[in-house]
Design an enzyme around this catalytic site. Structure first.
Site, PDB file in Angstrom:
ATOM      1  N   ARG A   1     133.438   7.052  11.355  1.00  0.00           N
ATOM      2  CA  ARG A   1     133.683   8.263  12.142  1.00  0.00           C
ATOM      3  C   ARG A   1     134.568   9.202  11.325  1.00  0.00           C
ATOM      4  O   ARG A   1     135.265   8.774  10.403  1.00  0.00           O
ATOM      5  CB  ARG A   1     134.389   7.925  13.457  1.00  0.00           C
ATOM      6  CG  ARG A   1     133.597   7.015  14.393  1.00  0.00           C
ATOM      7  CD  ARG A   1     134.420   6.725  15.650  1.00  0.00           C
ATOM      8  NE  ARG A   1     133.689   5.907  16.610  1.00  0.00           N
ATOM      9  CZ  ARG A   1     133.767   4.580  16.693  1.00  0.00           C
ATOM     10  NH1 ARG A   1     134.556   3.907  15.853  1.00  0.00           N
ATOM     11  NH2 ARG A   1     133.073   3.915  17.607  1.00  0.00           N
TER      12      ARG A   1
ATOM     13  N   LYS B   1     138.105   3.152  17.455  1.00  0.00           N
ATOM     14  CA  LYS B   1     138.516   3.591  18.794  1.00  0.00           C
ATOM     15  C   LYS B   1     139.279   2.475  19.494  1.00  0.00           C
ATOM     16  O   LYS B   1     138.973   1.301  19.350  1.00  0.00           O
ATOM     17  CB  LYS B   1     137.292   3.978  19.620  1.00  0.00           C
ATOM     18  CG  LYS B   1     136.676   5.313  19.218  1.00  0.00           C
ATOM     19  CD  LYS B   1     135.591   5.714  20.188  1.00  0.00           C
ATOM     20  CE  LYS B   1     135.066   7.106  19.885  1.00  0.00           C
ATOM     21  NZ  LYS B   1     134.022   7.532  20.843  1.00  0.00           N
TER      22      LYS B   1
ATOM     23  N   HIS C   1     129.338  14.088  11.987  1.00  0.00           N
ATOM     24  CA  HIS C   1     128.898  12.864  12.665  1.00  0.00           C
ATOM     25  C   HIS C   1     127.461  12.499  12.283  1.00  0.00           C
ATOM     26  O   HIS C   1     127.068  11.330  12.398  1.00  0.00           O
ATOM     27  CB  HIS C   1     129.009  13.042  14.180  1.00  0.00           C
ATOM     28  CG  HIS C   1     128.726  11.802  14.965  1.00  0.00           C
ATOM     29  ND1 HIS C   1     129.567  10.708  14.961  1.00  0.00           N
ATOM     30  CD2 HIS C   1     127.677  11.468  15.754  1.00  0.00           C
ATOM     31  CE1 HIS C   1     129.048   9.768  15.725  1.00  0.00           C
ATOM     32  NE2 HIS C   1     127.912  10.194  16.225  1.00  0.00           N
TER      33      HIS C   1
ATOM     34  N   ARG D   1     127.102   9.566   9.905  1.00  0.00           N
ATOM     35  CA  ARG D   1     127.190   8.261  10.583  1.00  0.00           C
ATOM     36  C   ARG D   1     125.859   7.951  11.265  1.00  0.00           C
ATOM     37  O   ARG D   1     125.377   6.819  11.220  1.00  0.00           O
ATOM     38  CB  ARG D   1     128.339   8.306  11.591  1.00  0.00           C
ATOM     39  CG  ARG D   1     128.521   7.051  12.444  1.00  0.00           C
ATOM     40  CD  ARG D   1     129.828   7.203  13.223  1.00  0.00           C
ATOM     41  NE  ARG D   1     129.925   6.352  14.387  1.00  0.00           N
ATOM     42  CZ  ARG D   1     130.440   5.121  14.394  1.00  0.00           C
ATOM     43  NH1 ARG D   1     130.857   4.592  13.271  1.00  0.00           N
ATOM     44  NH2 ARG D   1     130.528   4.427  15.519  1.00  0.00           N
TER      45      ARG D   1
ATOM     46  N   HIS E   1     130.882  -0.344  17.702  1.00  0.00           N
ATOM     47  CA  HIS E   1     130.628  -0.023  19.102  1.00  0.00           C
ATOM     48  C   HIS E   1     131.054  -1.186  20.000  1.00  0.00           C
ATOM     49  O   HIS E   1     130.876  -2.351  19.654  1.00  0.00           O
ATOM     50  CB  HIS E   1     129.141   0.265  19.331  1.00  0.00           C
ATOM     51  CG  HIS E   1     128.707   1.589  18.803  1.00  0.00           C
ATOM     52  ND1 HIS E   1     127.398   1.893  18.518  1.00  0.00           N
ATOM     53  CD2 HIS E   1     129.415   2.711  18.517  1.00  0.00           C
ATOM     54  CE1 HIS E   1     127.317   3.133  18.076  1.00  0.00           C
ATOM     55  NE2 HIS E   1     128.529   3.640  18.063  1.00  0.00           N
TER      56      HIS E   1
ATOM     57  N   TYR F   1     120.831   5.247  18.766  1.00  0.00           N
ATOM     58  CA  TYR F   1     120.412   5.447  17.389  1.00  0.00           C
ATOM     59  C   TYR F   1     119.020   4.885  17.117  1.00  0.00           C
ATOM     60  O   TYR F   1     118.449   5.130  16.061  1.00  0.00           O
ATOM     61  CB  TYR F   1     121.404   4.788  16.423  1.00  0.00           C
ATOM     62  CG  TYR F   1     122.761   5.426  16.408  1.00  0.00           C
ATOM     63  CD1 TYR F   1     123.011   6.553  15.642  1.00  0.00           C
ATOM     64  CD2 TYR F   1     123.803   4.916  17.180  1.00  0.00           C
ATOM     65  CE1 TYR F   1     124.252   7.149  15.626  1.00  0.00           C
ATOM     66  CE2 TYR F   1     125.049   5.507  17.177  1.00  0.00           C
ATOM     67  CZ  TYR F   1     125.267   6.620  16.401  1.00  0.00           C
ATOM     68  OH  TYR F   1     126.495   7.204  16.403  1.00  0.00           O
TER      69      TYR F   1
END
Length: 301
Positions: free
Chosen positions: A154, A178, A247, A250, A273, A282
Site C-alpha cells: 500500500r 492496517k 493503488h 498494488r 488482507h 482482484y
C-alpha cells in the site's frame, strides 16, 4: 461528543491501533449521528437505548437527502454499526439497533491496472532513467515503483518503511499493515538491485538518525502525498486505463499473480488482507486465464 463515543474513539486509537485518518472518519460520522439523534429525538440528553433501528434508518435517509454519495453513506453505516457493536458488548445497550439495517447498494468498482506490456515499458523507462542519472530522485522513484508493484505494498506501507525493514540478503521486508499488523513479504531481485543503487544516494542527504527508507532532498521521510504525486505523474504516461492511481500498482501486482495461476489465498496473505472477501475483488480474471486454468485442470479439456 458523548463520553461513550469518546471512549470508543480512544479504543480505536489504542487497542485497535487504527490509523489517524480512519479514526478521524469515525469521529465525523459519529458526531453526525449524535447531532441527528438530538434533533430527531428532540432532546440533548438522549440515551443510546433510545436509538432504535428506525432512528438509524432515518439517519441514513437524512444522508441521502443531503446528497451524499452511496459509498459515504455506507461508510457512515459502518461507523454506526461499529459503535453499537462496541456498546452492546460493553453492556451499555440492551440490543444492537444497527445490526440488521441495510446499507446502499454499491457498485464494486475496480481500480485500474496496467497490462503486462505497459508494466514492462514503465520499468524499462524507470531503470534506464535511474542508471543514466544515478541521482536521488531517479533512483528513489525506481525503488518506490519496485516495492509498490513487486511486493504489492500500500502507499502508506511504502512511506512508513525504514532501512532496517528490508533484508536485501534474503530478499524480504517487514511491513506494518492496517491495524498495526506486521507481515513479511518477498522482495524481487529487481527491487534489491534498485535499493542497492539508491542507498548511496540516500546516505548523501539523510539526516543523522533518520531511519526512513524513502527520503527527500532535505534528508527527511517523504510524505505519502509526495510519493503519490511522483508516482501518479509517471503512471499517467504509461497506463491506457483512465482510473489509474498509486493503488493501481498494488492492484496490478495482484492481477498479474492471479493471471499466472497463483492461488487466491496466497495472494490474500501477500496483500495482508484480513478476509478473503477483500481479495476477491482482484479476481476479475481474463478469459485467457480462465481458459488456461480450464485446459490445465479439466480431465477432458
Amino acid at each position: 461528543m458523548t463520553p461513550d463515543v469518546a471512549r470508543f474513539l480512544a479504543h480505536l486509537e489504542g487497542p485497535r491501533n487504527l490509523s489517524p485518518h480512519t479514526v478521524a472518519a469515525y469521529r465525523r460520522d459519529l458526531l453526525d449521528l449524535e447531532d441527528f439523534a438530538r434533533v430527531h429525538l428532540g432532546r440533548e440528553d438522549f440515551r443510546w437505548d433510545d436509538l432504535t433501528r428506525g432512528v438509524v434508518r432515518a439517519f441514513l435517509g437524512e444522508a441521502v437527502r443531503r446528497g451524499l454519495a452511496p459509498r459515504t453513506i455506507a461508510r457512515k453505516l459502518s461507523s454506526v454499526r461499529a459503535l453499537f457493536r462496541h456498546l452492546h458488548r460493553a453492556g451499555k445497550i440492551s440490543s444492537d439497533p444497527a445490526r440488521l439495517v441495510r446499507g446502499p447498494k454499491l457498485d464494486r468498482t475496480l481500480p485500474g491496472h496496467l497490462r503486462a506490456e505497459e508494466t514492462a515499458a514503465l520499468f524499462r523507462w524507470a531503470e534506464n532513467r535511474a542508471a543514466l542519472a544515478n541521482r536521488l530522485p531517479e533512483t528513489r522513484l525506481l525503488v518506490t515503483l519496485e516495492l509498490l508493484y513487486g511486493s504489492g505494498l500500500r502507499l502508506s506501507e511504502t512511506g512508513s518503511l525504514n532501512v532496517e525493514s528490508l533484508n536485501l540478503d534474503i530478499g524480504q521486508l517487514r511491513v506494518l499493515g492496517k491495524g498495526g499488523k506486521e507481515r513479511v513479504v518477498p522482495v524481487t531481485a529487481a527491487a534489491v538491485r534498485a535499493v542497492r543503487r539508491y542507498l548511496p544516494r540516500r546516505r548523501e542527504v539523510a539526516e543523522p538518525g533518520c531511519r526512513a527508507l524513502l527520503v527527500g532532498r532535505h534528508g527527511r521521510r517523504l510524505s505519502n502525498r509526495q510519493i503519490q504525486r511522483s508516482v501518479r505523474t509517471v503512471l499517467a504516461e504509461f497506463a491506457e486505463a483512465a482510473n489509474v492511481s498509486v493503488h493501481s500498482l498494488r492492484h496490478t501486482f495482484a492481477t498479474h499473480l492471479l493471471d499466472a495461476g497463483v492461488d487466491l489465498m496466497a495472494v490474500k496473505e501477500l496483500l495482508g488482507h484480513a478476509s478473503l472477501g477483500t481479495t476477491q475483488i482482484y479476481a476479475h480474471t481474463s478469459k485467457e486465464r480462465l481458459r488456461r486454468v480450464y485446459d490445465g485442470a479439466h480431465p477432458r479439456a
